[in-house]
Design a protein around this motif. Sequence first.
Motif, short mmCIF file in Angstrom:
data_model
loop_
_atom_site.label_atom_id
_atom_site.label_comp_id
_atom_site.label_asym_id
_atom_site.label_seq_id
_atom_site.Cartn_x
_atom_site.Cartn_y
_atom_site.Cartn_z
N ARG A 1 -49.58 -41.36 -39.43
CA ARG A 1 -48.24 -41.30 -39.36
C ARG A 1 -47.74 -39.89 -39.00
O ARG A 1 -46.95 -39.75 -38.26
CB ARG A 1 -47.38 -41.71 -40.75
CG ARG A 1 -47.53 -43.02 -40.86
CD ARG A 1 -46.32 -43.59 -41.57
NE ARG A 1 -46.50 -43.07 -43.04
CZ ARG A 1 -47.01 -43.49 -44.16
NH1 ARG A 1 -47.73 -44.47 -43.95
NH2 ARG A 1 -46.96 -42.64 -45.33
N ARG A 2 -48.28 -38.92 -39.50
CA ARG A 2 -47.76 -37.38 -39.34
C ARG A 2 -48.19 -37.21 -37.67
O ARG A 2 -47.48 -36.57 -37.13
CB ARG A 2 -48.53 -36.41 -40.44
CG ARG A 2 -48.20 -34.95 -40.05
CD ARG A 2 -47.15 -34.71 -40.44
NE ARG A 2 -46.92 -33.22 -40.35
CZ ARG A 2 -45.92 -32.51 -40.29
NH1 ARG A 2 -44.53 -33.17 -40.70
NH2 ARG A 2 -45.65 -31.24 -40.30
N THR A 3 -49.50 -37.63 -37.56
CA THR A 3 -49.98 -37.44 -36.05
C THR A 3 -49.10 -38.13 -34.96
O THR A 3 -48.73 -37.45 -33.95
CB THR A 3 -51.55 -38.03 -36.01
OG1 THR A 3 -52.20 -37.04 -36.93
CG2 THR A 3 -52.09 -37.58 -34.64
N ARG A 4 -48.79 -39.34 -35.43
CA ARG A 4 -47.76 -39.90 -34.59
C ARG A 4 -46.44 -39.21 -34.20
O ARG A 4 -46.10 -38.96 -33.21
CB ARG A 4 -47.67 -41.45 -35.10
CG ARG A 4 -46.65 -42.18 -34.29
CD ARG A 4 -47.17 -42.43 -32.93
NE ARG A 4 -46.14 -43.50 -32.31
CZ ARG A 4 -46.10 -43.56 -30.83
NH1 ARG A 4 -46.91 -42.77 -30.03
NH2 ARG A 4 -45.21 -44.20 -30.31
N VAL A 5 -45.80 -38.78 -35.50
CA VAL A 5 -44.65 -38.08 -35.53
C VAL A 5 -44.68 -37.06 -34.44
O VAL A 5 -43.72 -36.61 -33.62
CB VAL A 5 -44.18 -37.82 -37.01
CG1 VAL A 5 -42.86 -36.59 -36.77
CG2 VAL A 5 -43.76 -38.80 -37.67
N LEU A 6 -45.78 -36.01 -34.55
CA LEU A 6 -45.73 -35.03 -33.50
C LEU A 6 -46.04 -35.32 -32.33
O LEU A 6 -45.55 -34.57 -31.43
CB LEU A 6 -47.15 -34.16 -34.24
CG LEU A 6 -47.04 -33.46 -35.77
CD1 LEU A 6 -48.20 -32.73 -36.02
CD2 LEU A 6 -45.85 -32.58 -35.93
#
Length: 340
Positions: free
Chosen positions: A141-146
């Motif tokens: 999820r963190r990767t997708r947000v970035l």
Amino acid sequence: MFDDAPVATPDAAPLLRVAGLKMHFPLYKGVLRRRAGEIKAVDDLSFDIRSGETLGLVGESGCGKSTAGRAILRLYQPTGGSIELEGRDIAHLEGDALRALRPKMQMIFQDPQASLNPRMTVGSIIAEPLDEHTRESKAARRTRVLELMDAVGLNRSFANRYPHEFSGGQRQRIGIARALALNPRFIVCDEPIAALDVSIQAQVVNLLEDLQEKLGLTYLFISHDLSMVRHLATRVAVMYLGRIVELAPREALYDNPLHPYTQALISAVPSPHPEIEARRKRIILKGDVPSPANPPRGCVFNTRCPKVFDRCRVETPPLLDLGQGRFAACHLVDNPRVAA
């Protein structure tokens, strides 16, 4: 400053088809809260949107544009009509069935400050749809947000900041990133540039165009800014008092509007060419827009129309198919001698 509007394939099947959509809100009066009538915010709306195109929905404030957008996304329960997304009627879905469709359709709101939770960081706001609809790991999820922040032109270092630390244009980019989180096919843009400075509006519109081209998005672009709609939309629908009065391809509508209301709207758009602007004749409409709680009999525009005649006051004109993608709800269309 602007790119050309995207062109949809003419024979493509509609991604969205709206037929006879109604959104009426009850009115209650007195201590006992007895029902005394209803506000017909949207009344018999019909149109379709092909995959990959942008339909502009324009009209005066209070005509029902935003209500229509919310009803189509099922943020409201429609009073009547059908809403087909990819061939499936979603007008009466509830619970888990409706929740399962949320990733396919999203909304970009008019006021980015009011639509963002001030207690959440930017990263948390963008990740919220992922938290609700996916089971991805925290790292994923963190990767997708970035990735989403990159896509809308936000610095990755902003992820731990709060909405109040950003400008209006940056907050709208946050809202756009949140809308894209679940890879939707259809997005309702509810006046996404109305609350922004003029210098920022073009940047947000260009961003929406770039994202549409890269991701194959389909937009319903709601606005009262006819100049901006002309740059962005493939086709344009004109609303008045809850109804569509004209629908046509962009250039056809701006070059030769058929409905008297559309003619008045187009006449108010200033031209950047001094000579054309000097010759421009504005059509000034008299009177006020009637209340949607008590719409006029016959054509909804008859109380302000400069070309009104007897038939307009008693008979509601249907939205006629005039060919070549043009539709108009006006008795003048099938009675050209009166129009002359």
